[in-house]
Design an enzyme around this catalytic site. Structure first.
Site, mmCIF file in Angstrom:
data_model
loop_
_atom_site.group_PDB
_atom_site.id
_atom_site.type_symbol
_atom_site.label_atom_id
_atom_site.label_comp_id
_atom_site.label_asym_id
_atom_site.label_seq_id
_atom_site.Cartn_x
_atom_site.Cartn_y
_atom_site.Cartn_z
ATOM 1 N N ASP A 10 -8.046 -5.119 0.069
ATOM 2 C CA ASP A 10 -8.638 -5.933 -0.980
ATOM 3 C C ASP A 10 -8.184 -7.377 -0.998
ATOM 4 O OD1 ASP A 10 -10.455 -4.214 -2.020
ATOM 5 O OD2 ASP A 10 -8.918 -3.102 -3.107
ATOM 6 N N HIS A 66 0.860 -1.186 0.000
ATOM 7 C CA HIS A 66 0.000 0.000 0.000
ATOM 8 C C HIS A 66 0.892 1.230 0.000
ATOM 9 C CE1 HIS A 66 -3.059 2.875 1.214
ATOM 10 N NE2 HIS A 66 -3.924 1.998 0.754
HETATM 11 N N1 ACO Z 1 4.256 -7.680 -4.934
HETATM 12 C C1 ACO Z 1 5.605 -7.703 -5.080
HETATM 13 N N2 ACO Z 1 6.402 -6.631 -4.891
HETATM 14 C C2 ACO Z 1 5.812 -5.483 -4.539
HETATM 15 C C3 ACO Z 1 4.409 -5.374 -4.369
HETATM 16 C C4 ACO Z 1 3.622 -6.518 -4.571
HETATM 17 N N3 ACO Z 1 2.295 -6.479 -4.417
HETATM 18 N N4 ACO Z 1 4.099 -4.098 -4.023
HETATM 19 C C5 ACO Z 1 5.243 -3.425 -3.978
HETATM 20 N N5 ACO Z 1 6.293 -4.254 -4.295
HETATM 21 C C6 ACO Z 1 7.726 -3.908 -4.281
HETATM 22 C C7 ACO Z 1 8.090 -3.084 -5.508
HETATM 23 O O1 ACO Z 1 8.502 -3.926 -6.578
HETATM 24 C C8 ACO Z 1 9.202 -2.234 -4.963
HETATM 25 O O2 ACO Z 1 10.355 -3.044 -4.869
HETATM 26 P P1 ACO Z 1 11.829 -2.391 -5.063
HETATM 27 O O3 ACO Z 1 11.970 -1.379 -3.957
HETATM 28 O O4 ACO Z 1 12.763 -3.553 -4.964
HETATM 29 O O5 ACO Z 1 11.797 -1.747 -6.437
HETATM 30 C C9 ACO Z 1 8.755 -1.918 -3.530
HETATM 31 O O6 ACO Z 1 7.920 -3.041 -3.164
HETATM 32 C C10 ACO Z 1 7.962 -0.626 -3.390
HETATM 33 O O7 ACO Z 1 6.869 -0.676 -4.306
HETATM 34 P P2 ACO Z 1 6.252 0.595 -5.031
HETATM 35 O O8 ACO Z 1 5.533 0.156 -6.265
HETATM 36 O O9 ACO Z 1 7.302 1.662 -5.167
HETATM 37 O O10 ACO Z 1 5.221 1.096 -3.939
HETATM 38 P P3 ACO Z 1 4.050 2.100 -4.212
HETATM 39 O O11 ACO Z 1 3.760 2.738 -2.906
HETATM 40 O O12 ACO Z 1 4.349 2.974 -5.371
HETATM 41 O O13 ACO Z 1 2.845 1.135 -4.657
HETATM 42 C C11 ACO Z 1 0.988 -0.323 -4.630
HETATM 43 C C12 ACO Z 1 1.819 0.704 -3.848
HETATM 44 C C13 ACO Z 1 0.603 0.246 -6.012
HETATM 45 C C14 ACO Z 1 -0.302 -0.596 -3.856
HETATM 46 C C15 ACO Z 1 1.827 -1.611 -4.802
HETATM 47 O O14 ACO Z 1 2.182 -2.133 -3.536
HETATM 48 C C16 ACO Z 1 1.107 -2.677 -5.640
HETATM 49 O O15 ACO Z 1 1.189 -2.662 -6.861
HETATM 50 N N6 ACO Z 1 0.371 -3.633 -4.969
HETATM 51 C C17 ACO Z 1 -0.395 -4.611 -5.686
HETATM 52 C C18 ACO Z 1 -1.714 -4.001 -6.169
HETATM 53 C C19 ACO Z 1 -2.685 -3.759 -5.049
HETATM 54 O O16 ACO Z 1 -2.941 -4.604 -4.206
HETATM 55 N N7 ACO Z 1 -3.328 -2.557 -5.080
HETATM 56 C C20 ACO Z 1 -4.372 -2.179 -4.109
HETATM 57 C C21 ACO Z 1 -3.925 -1.056 -3.234
HETATM 58 S S1 ACO Z 1 -5.131 -0.732 -2.011
HETATM 59 C C22 ACO Z 1 -6.299 0.169 -2.808
HETATM 60 O O17 ACO Z 1 -6.074 0.853 -3.758
HETATM 61 C C23 ACO Z 1 -7.620 0.086 -2.267
#
Ligand code: ACO
Length: 428
Positions: free
Chosen positions: A364, A307
């Protein structure tokens, strides 16, 4: 603490005031930056460090896993309030008295009918259309049937637009669902509570009486409350920015619904279920998917994990996990998907990749399992999220209008070609 911040640009020092919120969050007010510095701006892709507004609606502390609507904890609201009370609280700032609650509900019920011609629009969609596209279009189409809701000039105009959409949106949600299933489109029953009515509108079979199930009413009430607001997320920021041009409420909401659709936002609940289904079809091999999620060459992400703000735990996920257990056991459903989800969560919470990046199950991860248990098709999950988020979007839009916020218009740093002469087609 000093009440200003000093910024040095090209050897010149500039001073900017600090703004401190009621929970001691601190922001540097750079609204005068461009003027003071002769054109310097800040850049912050994804707005990870940028506050777009001051807001008195929702507070969340991602480190401590705190979420409060108007000062009330999400845990207490989910346990003690119903969705309509929470909607009133978010929109108007206080929990309603009995009279206020009754009036709000009655005003909504009086608006719970949509123009019959909207049925023609619903019918024109192919049954295969994604329900998020349908609901976003129908919400926008409502403007044509209710033009007076566009130019709101007073709080009274706003109130009228608000009860209209609170009344009509559940009908549109039910019709979107019924269209998908090939069921006749009809109206609700205004002798029922707001959430009971939604269930009946969605699930009533044309040849049978709909029998309410208290477990489903409670579960849906809770899910809607948990999704009702989440401060300046992607869809809410969209609603505020579209509304800042004084586009009407319905058009702003329609844009918010489109923003919610994406799998990185509200669409994650659908993506989670599809992922869990894929793992189940793959002999429940969670380890394989853990490896994929950690592999930087593989675009796969563990859906429902991570998140932007919560870096410890998502308080909504805790409540939903418990509700998922209750709903499935009350309905007598044994869903192997729930076991896969729990197994995946356990593995991720012990894995250094997820621990180091502070990736926890979000709201979710479990909501789709409940919706599935209720008999709602996967593609409808994000529509259910939108139904819950409706009062939050409305509250944020109302706050933005009442605060007379300026039109949202970010700047950019241009990185394209500098001026060059035009070359005619024959010479290219
Ligand atoms: N699975 C694997 N790796 C992940 C995940 C994941 N679900 N989420 C983040 N990471 C990793 C990224 O690859 C990144 O790794 P790195 O530092 O080695 O490059 C690190 O964790 C940080 O991730 P970011 O994408 O920079 O984090 P951001 O805050 O931008 O994104 C997000 C948050 C979009 C929710 C992300 O965690 C994601 O894509 N999750 C999966 C989709 C999801 O569940 N979305 C629902 C969010 S809740 C809502 O909207 C109601």
């Amino acid at each position: 603490m000093s009440k200003t911040a000093i910024l040095q640009v090209n050897g010149e020092k500039y001073e900017f005031p600090l703004i401190v919120g009621t929970e001691n969050e601190v922001a540097i007010d750079i609204s005068n930056l461009r003027n003071a510095t002769n054109g310097v701006i800040t850049i912050d892709p994804g707005y990870k460090n940028t506050g777009s507004c001051e807001s008195a609606i929702t507070f969340l502390d991602g480190e401590k896993g705190i979420l409060r609507y108007r000062g009330y904890s999400i845990e207490e609201l989910a346990e003690k309030a119903d969705f309509l009370e929470v909607a009133y609280l978010l929109i108007f700032g206080e929990l309603p008295t009995k009279e206020q609650n009754d009036k709000f509900h009655n005003d909504i019920k009086a608006q719970s009918i949509v123009d019959e011609d909207i049925k023609k629009i619903v019918e024109a969609f192919p049954r295969t259309a994604h329900p998020m596209g349908v609901i976003s279009s129908l919400t926008s189409a409502l403007t044509a049937f209710n033009p007076s809701s566009v130019n709101v000039k007073s709080e009274e105009d706003m109130y009228k637009a608000i009860v209209k959409i609170m009344g009509k949106f559940p009908v549109l949600v039910a019709w979107t669902y019924r269209k998908k299933l090939g069921l006749p489109l009809d109206y609700g029953d205004d002798s029922l509570g707001y959430v009971e009515n939604i269930l009946k509108m969605m699930f009533r079979q044309p040849n049978a009486c709909y029998i309410q199930n208290g477990v489903l009413i409670d579960a849906l009430d809770k899910l809607l409350i948990l999704h009702a607001d989440h401060e300046q997320n992607c869809s809410t920021s969209t609603v505020r920015i579209v509304g800042s041009s004084h586009a009407g409420l319905f058009a702003s909401l329609s844009a918010g619904i489109s923003a919610l659709w994406g799998p990185l936002h509200g669409g994650a609940n659908q993506a989670v279920l599809e992922m869990l289904e894929a793992i189940k079809a793959d002999d429940g091999d969670t380890k394989k998917y853990m490896v994929k999620a950690k592999d930087k060459e593989d675009p796969f992400r563990l859906m429902g994990f991570g998140h932007r703000v919560y870096k410890n735990f998502d308080p909504r996920a805790k409540i939903i996990k418990k509700a998922a257990d209750e709903v499935l056991s009350n309905l007598g459903i044994e869903d192997p998907i729930l076991d896969i989800a729990k197994g995946l969560e356990k593995e991720a919470l012990e894995d250094p990749y997820f621990v180091d990046r502070k990736l926890y199950p979000n709201v979710d991860f479990y909501s789709g399992i409940i919706y599935r248990g209720m008999g709602i098709p996967t593609e409808m999950f994000t529509v259910m999220f939108a139904l819950g988020r409706l009062p939050g979007w409305i509250a944020q839009w109302r706050e933005m209008r009442l605060n007379n916020e300026p039109i949202g218009r970010p700047r950019q740093i241009y990185t394209g070609e500098t001026e060059r002469p035009f070359v005619s087609l024959v010479n290219r």
